[in-house]
Design a protein around this motif. Structure first.
Motif, PDB file in Angstrom:
ATOM      1  N   ARG A 383     -12.078  19.175 -58.288  1.00  0.00           N
ATOM      2  CA  ARG A 383     -13.332  18.872 -57.588  1.00  0.00           C
ATOM      3  C   ARG A 383     -13.873  20.107 -56.859  1.00  0.00           C
ATOM      4  NH1 ARG A 383     -14.171  17.448 -52.387  1.00  0.00           N
ATOM      5  NH2 ARG A 383     -11.938  17.022 -52.013  1.00  0.00           N
ATOM      6  N   LEU A 384     -12.990  20.826 -56.162  1.00  0.00           N
ATOM      7  CA  LEU A 384     -13.437  21.984 -55.399  1.00  0.00           C
ATOM      8  C   LEU A 384     -13.777  23.160 -56.314  1.00  0.00           C
ATOM      9  CD1 LEU A 384     -11.084  21.918 -52.281  1.00  0.00           C
ATOM     10  CD2 LEU A 384     -13.441  21.136 -52.484  1.00  0.00           C
ATOM     11  N   ILE A 385     -13.047  23.320 -57.403  1.00  0.00           N
ATOM     12  CA  ILE A 385     -13.348  24.389 -58.367  1.00  0.00           C
ATOM     13  C   ILE A 385     -14.740  24.185 -58.945  1.00  0.00           C
ATOM     14  CG2 ILE A 385     -12.754  25.239 -60.676  1.00  0.00           C
ATOM     15  CD1 ILE A 385      -9.784  24.872 -59.836  1.00  0.00           C
ATOM     16  N   ALA A 386     -15.069  22.942 -59.286  1.00  0.00           N
ATOM     17  CA  ALA A 386     -16.391  22.647 -59.833  1.00  0.00           C
ATOM     18  C   ALA A 386     -17.477  22.802 -58.774  1.00  0.00           C
ATOM     19  CB  ALA A 386     -16.410  21.228 -60.400  1.00  0.00           C
ATOM     20  N   ARG A 387     -17.209  22.316 -57.560  1.00  0.00           N
ATOM     21  CA  ARG A 387     -18.223  22.358 -56.500  1.00  0.00           C
ATOM     22  C   ARG A 387     -18.584  23.777 -56.116  1.00  0.00           C
ATOM     23  NH1 ARG A 387     -17.003  19.966 -50.437  1.00  0.00           N
ATOM     24  NH2 ARG A 387     -18.590  21.174 -49.332  1.00  0.00           N
ATOM     25  N   PHE A 388     -17.605  24.674 -56.075  1.00  0.00           N
ATOM     26  CA  PHE A 388     -17.849  26.049 -55.638  1.00  0.00           C
ATOM     27  C   PHE A 388     -17.934  27.039 -56.799  1.00  0.00           C
ATOM     28  CE2 PHE A 388     -16.683  24.054 -51.732  1.00  0.00           C
ATOM     29  CZ  PHE A 388     -17.345  24.776 -50.749  1.00  0.00           C
ATOM     30  N   GLY A 389     -17.868  26.564 -58.019  1.00  0.00           N
ATOM     31  CA  GLY A 389     -18.062  27.436 -59.173  1.00  0.00           C
ATOM     32  C   GLY A 389     -17.014  28.519 -59.307  1.00  0.00           C
ATOM     33  N   VAL A 390     -15.747  28.169 -59.075  1.00  0.00           N
ATOM     34  CA  VAL A 390     -14.673  29.152 -59.205  1.00  0.00           C
ATOM     35  C   VAL A 390     -14.415  29.424 -60.687  1.00  0.00           C
ATOM     36  CG1 VAL A 390     -12.279  29.692 -58.643  1.00  0.00           C
ATOM     37  CG2 VAL A 390     -13.638  28.289 -57.075  1.00  0.00           C
ATOM     38  N   LYS A 391     -14.479  30.698 -61.075  1.00  0.00           N
ATOM     39  CA  LYS A 391     -14.178  31.058 -62.462  1.00  0.00           C
ATOM     40  C   LYS A 391     -12.683  31.294 -62.590  1.00  0.00           C
ATOM     41  CE  LYS A 391     -18.686  33.034 -63.561  1.00  0.00           C
ATOM     42  NZ  LYS A 391     -19.448  34.231 -64.008  1.00  0.00           N
ATOM     43  N   ILE A 392     -12.009  30.360 -63.259  1.00  0.00           N
ATOM     44  CA  ILE A 392     -10.549  30.389 -63.368  1.00  0.00           C
ATOM     45  C   ILE A 392     -10.162  29.743 -64.682  1.00  0.00           C
ATOM     46  CG2 ILE A 392     -10.316  28.186 -62.127  1.00  0.00           C
ATOM     47  CD1 ILE A 392      -7.777  29.332 -60.816  1.00  0.00           C
ATOM     48  N   ALA A 393      -9.117  30.269 -65.304  1.00  0.00           N
ATOM     49  CA  ALA A 393      -8.710  29.756 -66.609  1.00  0.00           C
ATOM     50  C   ALA A 393      -8.325  28.280 -66.528  1.00  0.00           C
ATOM     51  CB  ALA A 393      -7.541  30.586 -67.150  1.00  0.00           C
ATOM     52  N   SER A 394      -7.581  27.910 -65.488  1.00  0.00           N
ATOM     53  CA  SER A 394      -7.210  26.514 -65.266  1.00  0.00           C
ATOM     54  C   SER A 394      -6.746  26.373 -63.819  1.00  0.00           C
ATOM     55  CB  SER A 394      -6.086  26.076 -66.214  1.00  0.00           C
ATOM     56  OG  SER A 394      -4.840  26.580 -65.777  1.00  0.00           O
ATOM     57  N   PRO A 395      -6.707  25.154 -63.275  1.00  0.00           N
ATOM     58  CA  PRO A 395      -6.236  24.986 -61.900  1.00  0.00           C
ATOM     59  C   PRO A 395      -4.802  25.456 -61.690  1.00  0.00           C
ATOM     60  CG  PRO A 395      -7.418  23.031 -62.615  1.00  0.00           C
ATOM     61  CD  PRO A 395      -7.228  23.890 -63.833  1.00  0.00           C
ATOM     62  N   SER A 396      -4.018  25.552 -62.750  1.00  0.00           N
ATOM     63  CA  SER A 396      -2.627  25.989 -62.617  1.00  0.00           C
ATOM     64  C   SER A 396      -2.470  27.505 -62.691  1.00  0.00           C
ATOM     65  CB  SER A 396      -1.767  25.335 -63.703  1.00  0.00           C
ATOM     66  OG  SER A 396      -2.255  25.665 -64.985  1.00  0.00           O
ATOM     67  N   THR A 397      -3.579  28.233 -62.708  1.00  0.00           N
ATOM     68  CA  THR A 397      -3.544  29.692 -62.731  1.00  0.00           C
ATOM     69  C   THR A 397      -3.225  30.239 -61.339  1.00  0.00           C
ATOM     70  OG1 THR A 397      -5.183  29.780 -64.503  1.00  0.00           O
ATOM     71  CG2 THR A 397      -4.885  31.785 -63.185  1.00  0.00           C
ATOM     72  N   PRO A 398      -2.283  31.185 -61.218  1.00  0.00           N
ATOM     73  CA  PRO A 398      -2.014  31.803 -59.904  1.00  0.00           C
ATOM     74  C   PRO A 398      -3.277  32.477 -59.359  1.00  0.00           C
ATOM     75  CG  PRO A 398      -0.262  32.324 -61.461  1.00  0.00           C
ATOM     76  CD  PRO A 398      -1.354  31.688 -62.263  1.00  0.00           C
ATOM     77  N   VAL A 399      -3.578  32.247 -58.088  1.00  0.00           N
ATOM     78  CA  VAL A 399      -4.830  32.767 -57.541  1.00  0.00           C
ATOM     79  C   VAL A 399      -4.793  34.288 -57.371  1.00  0.00           C
ATOM     80  CG1 VAL A 399      -5.388  30.604 -56.399  1.00  0.00           C
ATOM     81  CG2 VAL A 399      -4.146  32.382 -55.127  1.00  0.00           C
ATOM     82  N   GLY A 400      -3.593  34.869 -57.387  1.00  0.00           N
ATOM     83  CA  GLY A 400      -3.491  36.325 -57.288  1.00  0.00           C
ATOM     84  C   GLY A 400      -4.077  37.044 -58.480  1.00  0.00           C
ATOM     85  N   THR A 401      -4.322  36.312 -59.575  1.00  0.00           N
ATOM     86  CA  THR A 401      -4.910  36.935 -60.766  1.00  0.00           C
ATOM     87  C   THR A 401      -6.442  36.878 -60.753  1.00  0.00           C
ATOM     88  OG1 THR A 401      -4.874  34.877 -62.057  1.00  0.00           O
ATOM     89  CG2 THR A 401      -2.886  36.249 -62.098  1.00  0.00           C
ATOM     90  N   LEU A 402      -7.021  36.205 -59.756  1.00  0.00           N
ATOM     91  CA  LEU A 402      -8.479  36.052 -59.713  1.00  0.00           C
ATOM     92  C   LEU A 402      -9.150  37.307 -59.180  1.00  0.00           C
ATOM     93  CD1 LEU A 402      -8.815  32.444 -58.208  1.00  0.00           C
ATOM     94  CD2 LEU A 402      -8.840  33.113 -60.609  1.00  0.00           C
ATOM     95  N   SER A 403     -10.419  37.470 -59.525  1.00  0.00           N
ATOM     96  CA  SER A 403     -11.214  38.521 -58.900  1.00  0.00           C
ATOM     97  C   SER A 403     -11.348  38.212 -57.420  1.00  0.00           C
ATOM     98  CB  SER A 403     -12.600  38.593 -59.542  1.00  0.00           C
ATOM     99  OG  SER A 403     -13.362  37.438 -59.214  1.00  0.00           O
ATOM    100  N   GLY A 404     -11.673  39.246 -56.635  1.00  0.00           N
ATOM    101  CA  GLY A 404     -11.781  39.044 -55.194  1.00  0.00           C
ATOM    102  C   GLY A 404     -12.797  37.982 -54.823  1.00  0.00           C
ATOM    103  N   GLY A 405     -13.931  37.974 -55.510  1.00  0.00           N
ATOM    104  CA  GLY A 405     -14.967  36.996 -55.207  1.00  0.00           C
ATOM    105  C   GLY A 405     -14.543  35.581 -55.519  1.00  0.00           C
TER     106      GLY A 405
END
Length: 519
Positions: A383-405
């Motif tokens: 729900r939060l990934i969709a609401r805030f438009g987080v670009k992520i491969a899946s919810p189970s992806t470690p957040v340390g691999t995400l871009s800073g934004g």
């Protein structure tokens, strides 16, 4: 003549992510070239490949027509590529000159020649208008000077191409103007500048051409003078973006946060926060402006309980929480978006499901019969990934691999979903693209209009001016000015941020007293 930089068909893959997809980038000699795109568009990866930090999976790089293959950052530096990172890479205990010449020290009779190092650094600084004291220790100079040190460090290594990553993120308007003067001087000397930034106004003011990336691909190469901020935004996001913020739906209500004479010790003899007093009401946004390092972080950490105050009082929702634990303060009504999204705001090795559940795990629906419900955590994250438009491969992806934004979106999403009466937000849109800024600002305004009290700490004066009803300015740990939105300008706030004496009507508490408020 061949272009100074030619990157052709650059492709870079990471597990689950195609960061660069056959990207082409042409940068002419002696130009200021802006590189723009949303978070996760591939800007940092592309320039990191150019700087030798990563190697491409596919594609070719040419420097002045000669094909190159950088196996390391040192190889890129030797080829004349210098990168100035957003997080400065300096040794605080060394002098400016010692930092600049590190690993390339001039010697005399087998010993480091400090006098010659100072002379060379001073010579470079003077040539380009980079006012520096080579003998000053890095930990004793303001953040705007550190930016200049990094540039001189690259120039000392004879960099012909300078890559600047969000160079104005921590500068006052006046320091930004001085930096742009430096970039123009470098351009006049034949240097080539690649500027990574999210600030459209700066791109329009300083760049010659713009390359826009979207979803790892090059979608536009524009001549700045023939383009517009609106056109660049459409290329970045695929839509029109409106950054105007609506006025408050209701007048401010009851006091949600009251800070009285709060003093926080610093690392030296001076206090990090010196007798700060102010209030924030429900339905109100109070902005704190200041150059990084003037006590804003320490103030926020003292309010949330992460840093011990030597004196003073913090009252949240009419309750004195000055001696309460962090957990008790959060239970008492504080949500917190910290400045450091990596070390404080998230657990990098944990996935988005866990990171978005932190804090929410103490209550239903995530907590069920004393146990965590993984399905509920997953739905919460989705729900939060969709609401805030987080670009992520899946919810189970470690957040340390995400871009800073995108990591910033995770932290903001989690904290705003607490629906706490008070939200302390430090740099909520730092390193975030213009589309995400629009979304986060919309969420912050909705929070305000439903009665939330927001203490906004931001280095972006445009953000402070856009969102705040009142603006407090911090300098050397003190709140030196209080300016209503109707009277505030970037130039004026910039002067107060640099330590100029405020007008009588802008002294702390004057505006609140005039309106009949506390403090």
């Amino acid at each position: 003549m061949a272009a100074e930089i030619s990157m052709r068909g650059i492709t870079k893959r990471f597990p689950g992510v195609l960061a660069n997809d056959r990207v082409d980038l042409e940068v002419e000699s002696g130009e200021i070239h802006a590189l723009m795109g949303e978070n996760g568009a591939g800007k940092s990866i592309l320039t990191s490949i150019l700087a030798g930090i990563y190697q491409p999976d596919e594609g070719e790089i040419f420097i002045r027509g000669e094909r190159v293959n950088f196996a390391s950052p040192l190889a890129a530096i030797d080829a004349g590529i210098g990168m100035v990172f957003q997080s400065f890479k300096l040794f605080p205990s060394l002098t400016i000159a010692e930092n600049v010449v590190f690993r390339r020290e001039p010697t005399k009779r087998g010993l480091i020649d400090r006098a010659e190092a100072n002379r060379r650094v001073a010579e470079i600084a003077e040539k380009y208008g980079l006012a520096l004291d080579p003998a000053a220790r890095v930990d004793s100079v303001p953040v705007g000077v550190l930016q200049r040190v990094e540039i001189v460090k690259a120039l000392y290594r004879e960099a012909q191409v300078l890559i600047l990553d969000e160079p104005t993120a921590v500068l006052t308007p006046q320091e930004t103007d001085r930096l742009f003067d430096v970039l123009r001087a470098l351009k006049a000397d034949g240097r080539t500048i690649i500027l990574i930034t999210h600030k459209l106004g700066e791109v329009m003011a300083i760049s010659d051409r713009v390359t826009v990336l979207r979803d790892g691909r090059n979608v536009a190469s524009l001549v700045t003078a023939n383009s517009s901020a609106e056109e660049i935004t459409r290329h970045m996001t695929g839509r029109d973006v409106d950054l105007t913020t609506p006025p408050p739906a209701n007048p401010p209500g009851e006091v949600a946060l009251e800070v009285r004479d709060l003093t926080v010790p610093g690392s030296g003899s001076r206090n990090a926060v010196d007798a700060a007093s102010f209030i924030v009401r429900s339905g109100e946004v109070v902005g704190i402006a200041g150059v990084a390092g003037n006590g804003q972080v320490e103030l926020a950490e003292a309010i949330i309980g992460m840093r011990r105050a030597s004196s003073g009082t913090v009252i949240v929702q009419s309750e004195d929480v000055s001696s309460a634990s962090i957990a008790a303060r959060r239970d008492g009504g504080i949500a917190y978006v910290p400045e450091d999204r990596h070390a404080v705001g998230s657990a990098g090795t944990a996935d988005a499901i866990d990171n978005l559940s932190f804090g929410h795990h103490r209550k239903a629906p995530i907590l069920q019969r004393g146990l965590l419900s993984r399905p509920a955590m997953l739905e919460h994250a989705k729900r939060l990934i969709a609401r805030f438009g987080v670009k992520i491969a899946s919810p189970s992806t470690p957040v340390g691999t995400l871009s800073g934004g995108n990591l910033q979106k995770v932290v903001v999403a989690r904290e705003m979903d607490y629906h706490s009466p008070l939200l302390i937000a430090e740099q909520p849109t730092r390193g975030v693209d213009i589309g995400a800024i629009e979304s986060i600002h919309r969420e912050l305004c909705a929070y305000r209009d439903t009665g939330g009290a927001l203490l906004l700490i931001s280095a972006e004066l445009s953000e402070i001016l856009s969102l705040s009803s009142r603006i407090l300015v911090m300098f050397e740990g003190r709140i030196v000015a209080e300016v209503p939105k109707s009277e505030a300008t970037e130039a004026q706030l910039g002067l107060y941020m640099a330590g100029h004496e405020p007008e009588e009507k802008h002294r702390p508490g004057a505006f609140a007293a005039e309106k009949g408020g506390a403090l």
